[in-house]
Every structure is written in structure tokens, then in C-alpha cells.
Design an enzyme around this catalytic site. Structure first.
Site, short mmCIF file in Angstrom:
data_model
loop_
_atom_site.label_atom_id
_atom_site.label_comp_id
_atom_site.label_asym_id
_atom_site.label_seq_id
_atom_site.Cartn_x
_atom_site.Cartn_y
_atom_site.Cartn_z
CG HIS A 3 -12.40 -7.53 37.45
ND1 HIS A 3 -11.91 -8.56 38.32
CD2 HIS A 3 -13.57 -7.93 36.90
CE1 HIS A 3 -13.01 -9.48 38.28
NE2 HIS A 3 -13.99 -9.30 37.44
NE ARG A 18 -16.82 -6.99 42.76
CZ ARG A 18 -17.67 -7.70 41.69
NH1 ARG A 18 -18.83 -7.27 41.17
NH2 ARG A 18 -16.89 -8.64 41.03
CG HIS A 19 -15.00 -4.41 38.97
ND1 HIS A 19 -14.13 -5.01 39.90
CD2 HIS A 19 -15.87 -5.05 38.67
CE1 HIS A 19 -14.53 -6.35 39.89
NE2 HIS A 19 -15.36 -6.38 39.13
CG HIS A 25 16.08 -3.31 21.34
ND1 HIS A 25 15.79 -2.32 22.38
CD2 HIS A 25 16.81 -4.38 22.14
CE1 HIS A 25 16.33 -2.64 23.30
NE2 HIS A 25 17.10 -3.91 23.33
CB CYS A 51 9.67 -3.82 26.54
SG CYS A 51 9.08 -4.42 27.97
N GLY A 52 10.69 -6.55 26.05
CA GLY A 52 10.99 -7.84 25.63
C GLY A 52 10.14 -8.84 26.56
CB THR A 53 9.99 -9.07 30.19
OG1 THR A 53 10.27 -7.64 30.49
CG2 THR A 53 11.35 -9.81 30.07
N GLY A 54 7.67 -7.24 28.63
CA GLY A 54 6.56 -6.39 28.99
C GLY A 54 6.70 -5.62 30.67
CB ILE A 55 8.91 -6.51 33.41
CG1 ILE A 55 8.29 -8.01 33.65
CG2 ILE A 55 9.14 -5.86 35.06
CD1 ILE A 55 9.14 -8.99 34.15
N GLY A 56 9.28 -3.94 31.98
CA GLY A 56 9.90 -2.53 31.82
C GLY A 56 8.98 -1.47 31.30
CG MET A 57 7.25 -1.39 27.44
SD MET A 57 7.60 0.30 26.93
CE MET A 57 8.10 -0.12 25.15
C1 RB5 Z 1 15.75 -4.79 26.46
O1 RB5 Z 1 16.76 -5.98 26.20
C2 RB5 Z 1 14.86 -5.26 27.48
O2 RB5 Z 1 15.41 -5.06 28.78
C3 RB5 Z 1 13.39 -4.66 27.41
O3 RB5 Z 1 12.85 -4.96 26.29
C4 RB5 Z 1 12.37 -5.22 28.42
O4 RB5 Z 1 12.25 -6.49 28.58
C5 RB5 Z 1 12.58 -4.39 29.84
O5 RB5 Z 1 11.57 -4.73 30.62
#
Ligand code: RB5
Length: 145
Positions: free
Chosen positions: A102, A136-137, A13, A69-75
Site C-alpha cells: 500500500h 489507487r495506492h 546502539h 534503533c531501540g524502539t524504531g520510533i526515533g529512526m
Molecule cells: C536509545 O537509548 C534509544 O532512545 C533509541 O535507540 C531509540 O529507541 C529512539 O527512538
């Protein structure tokens, strides 16, 4: 008839709005697009969406992917649990280009609540039009999997 590359895209979302912007952009680049959802802004869990995309690539139904995702970090965390996938969380054209040159990244990861639409489209275009440098990569990338 030439077969075009298929790119799978999935979002939670937090990434749904940006995914809606990126799908036509991928088509404009000449890719067939497999939109794996989510299809509205109701809350879903990002690990489930990343797993769906990983399975799609493993089964050969698409060759590369995009996750938002919101930050991209979780994905990013979720997709990189798959040894054959190299997900790159990208914030600008430079990181998008280097992720390809790379790292031979095969999944672009973006933060829908971090990037504006023009910057995100720039990342997408750069990622999908830049090749792997090899050399090398290639040795280093081979050690990842
Ligand atoms: C959802 O609220 C948020 O946590 C998700 O989109 C993402 O940013 C997680 O890393």
C-alpha cells in the site's frame, strides 16, 4: 553480469545487535549490503545514523534501506523528514507486507529492543520480497512527495 540491488542498513546502539542479525539475512536474500554502522554498542545518536542512510539513498549508493534503533520510533521520525523516503515502522509480517503493497515503503524501520530476532527476520523477508500494488495506492503515494 546481473546487478543486484543494494540495501543500506544503519542502527544506533539500541539496534546494533539486531542489525548484526539482519545483515546476513539480507545477503541470503540476494542483496548487496552497505552497512553504515554503528559497529559496536557504544552510544550514538539515531538522527545521525538516519541522516547517513538518507544521504546514501539520495546519492544512489543504495536503492532501499533498513534502520534499527531501540524502539524504531526515533529512526522512523528522522527518516520521514526526507520527502523522497517512506520509512515504515513495522512490527510483524502483516505490517511489513502492507507497508510494501500500500505505501511502497522504501525504508524498513525496526525496534531492536521490541522485536525478537525471528520476528524481525520475518519482517525483513516479507518487506523485501513483497511488491507495490500500485493502482489507487500509487495516487496516494504520489501525494506524499
Ligand atoms: C536509545 O537509548 C534509544 O532512545 C533509541 O535507540 C531509540 O529507541 C529512539 O527512538
Amino acid at each position: 553480469m546481473s546487478m543486484s540491488e543494494t540495501v543500506a542498513i544503519a542502527a544506533d546502539h539500541g539496534g546494533f545487535d539486531l542489525k548484526s542479525i539482519l545483515v546476513p539475512e539480507l545477503r541470503a536474500l540476494g542483496f548487496a549490503v552497505l552497512d553504515l554502522g554503528t559497529m559496536n554498542s557504544d552510544a550514538v545518536d539515531y538522527p545521525d545514523m538516519a541522516e547517513t542512510l538518507a544521504a546514501t539513498l539520495r546519492e544512489g549508493r543504495a536503492q532501499r534501506g533498513v534502520l534499527v534503533c531501540g524502539t524504531g520510533i526515533g529512526m522512523s521520525i528522522a527518516v520521514n523528514r526526507h520527502r523522497e523516503l517512506r520509512g515504515a515502522l513495522v512490527h510483524d509480517a502483516l505490517t511489513a507486507r502492507l507497508a510494501r503493497q500500500h505505501n511502497d515503503a522504501n525504508v524498513l524501520v525496526l525496534g531492536g529492543r521490541i522485536l525478537g530476532p525471528e520476528l524481525a527476520k520475518d519482517c525483513l523477508r516479507t518487506f523485501f520480497t513483497t511488491g507495490f500494488d500500485g493502482g489507487r495506492h500509487a495516487r496516494r503515494v504520489a501525494k506524499l512527495s
